[in-house]
Design a protein around this motif. Structure first.
Motif, PDB file in Angstrom:
ATOM      1  N   LEU A  84       1.015  -1.220   0.037  1.00  0.00           N
ATOM      2  CA  LEU A  84      -0.005  -0.239  -0.006  1.00  0.00           C
ATOM      3  C   LEU A  84       0.855   1.240   0.251  1.00  0.00           C
ATOM      4  N   ARG A  85       1.865   1.106   0.813  1.00  0.00           N
ATOM      5  CA  ARG A  85       2.831   2.379   0.815  1.00  0.00           C
ATOM      6  C   ARG A  85       3.429   2.558  -0.670  1.00  0.00           C
ATOM      7  N   GLU A  86       3.601   1.320  -1.268  1.00  0.00           N
ATOM      8  CA  GLU A  86       4.356   1.669  -2.811  1.00  0.00           C
ATOM      9  C   GLU A  86       3.305   2.223  -3.559  1.00  0.00           C
ATOM     10  N   GLU A  87       1.912   1.803  -3.492  1.00  0.00           N
ATOM     11  CA  GLU A  87       0.945   2.237  -4.201  1.00  0.00           C
ATOM     12  C   GLU A  87       0.705   3.884  -4.059  1.00  0.00           C
ATOM     13  N   LYS A  88       0.723   4.016  -2.638  1.00  0.00           N
ATOM     14  CA  LYS A  88       0.408   5.552  -2.331  1.00  0.00           C
ATOM     15  C   LYS A  88       1.704   6.279  -2.900  1.00  0.00           C
ATOM     16  N   ALA A  89       2.896   6.131  -2.987  1.00  0.00           N
ATOM     17  CA  ALA A  89       4.034   6.507  -3.832  1.00  0.00           C
ATOM     18  C   ALA A  89       3.626   6.705  -5.118  1.00  0.00           C
ATOM     19  N   ARG A  90       3.359   5.713  -5.699  1.00  0.00           N
ATOM     20  CA  ARG A  90       2.771   5.835  -7.222  1.00  0.00           C
ATOM     21  C   ARG A  90       1.629   6.885  -7.419  1.00  0.00           C
ATOM     22  N   LEU A  91       0.797   6.703  -6.610  1.00  0.00           N
ATOM     23  CA  LEU A  91      -0.376   7.673  -6.697  1.00  0.00           C
ATOM     24  C   LEU A  91      -0.196   9.332  -6.741  1.00  0.00           C
ATOM     25  N   GLN A  92       1.012   9.472  -5.928  1.00  0.00           N
ATOM     26  CA  GLN A  92       1.759  10.632  -5.830  1.00  0.00           C
ATOM     27  C   GLN A  92       2.314  11.228  -7.263  1.00  0.00           C
ATOM     28  N   ASP A  93       2.770  10.384  -8.018  1.00  0.00           N
ATOM     29  CA  ASP A  93       3.301  10.903  -9.491  1.00  0.00           C
ATOM     30  C   ASP A  93       2.188  11.174 -10.220  1.00  0.00           C
ATOM     31  N   PRO A  94       2.118  12.446 -10.615  1.00  0.00           N
ATOM     32  CA  PRO A  94       1.329  13.069 -11.716  1.00  0.00           C
ATOM     33  C   PRO A  94       1.249  12.445 -13.042  1.00  0.00           C
TER      34      PRO A  94
END
Length: 155
Positions: A84-94
């Protein structure tokens, strides 16, 4: 007379030996009973210990299994958290968000022209199912989705 005395003393000796042997047998029989009583007491103590320790041992084994299960669940939770942290980091990428919007929502940038290709009969069925679902209550749609997922899982 000397022969009588020897015979008498032999008879007396035999009698004495017989009595001594009988006394030994009697004492041995008494010891055997006493030993049997001790053995029975020892067996009773051992059985009592086994019975007294059976429940705690069962509890110990059960708790060890539960601890192992809890550790497995904790490891799974750590793995989920990492994912989930990895997914959150990906979702921070525009750029990632833009790519998702283009793929899933068919968004286009200003100035671009978007095209929709008419699909086959299955796509038309999905479109008509979607418009029919919009007119039904939400809980019907929910249960239909559950039934569809269950049917696809069985096949």
């Amino acid at each position: 007379m000397a022969g009588d005395r020897d015979r008498f003393s032999t008879a007396t000796r035999l009698k004495t030996l017989g009595e001594q042997a009988a006394a030994r047998v009697y004492r041995a029989r008494g010891r055997r009973n006493r030993l049997t009583g001790r053995a029975a007491m020892l067996a009773l103590v051992v059985c009592s210990l086994v019975i007294a320790l059976a429940y705690p041992m069962r509890q110990y084994i059960s708790q060890r299994a539960e601890i192992a299960d809890q550790r497995r669940q904790a490891q799974q939770a750590r793995d989920d958290e990492k994912r989930l942290r990895e997914e959150k980091a990906r979702l921070q990428d525009p750029a990632y968000i833009e790519r998702l919007a283009r793929e899933r929502l068919h968004y286009v940038r200003p100035g671009e022209t978007g095209f929709s290709v008419a699909g086959d009969a299955q796509d038309d069925d999905r479109i008509s199912d979607h418009s029919a679902a919009a007119n039904r209550p939400w809980y019907r749609n929910l249960w239909d989705g559950v039934d569809t997922a269950d049917a696809s899982a069985r096949h």
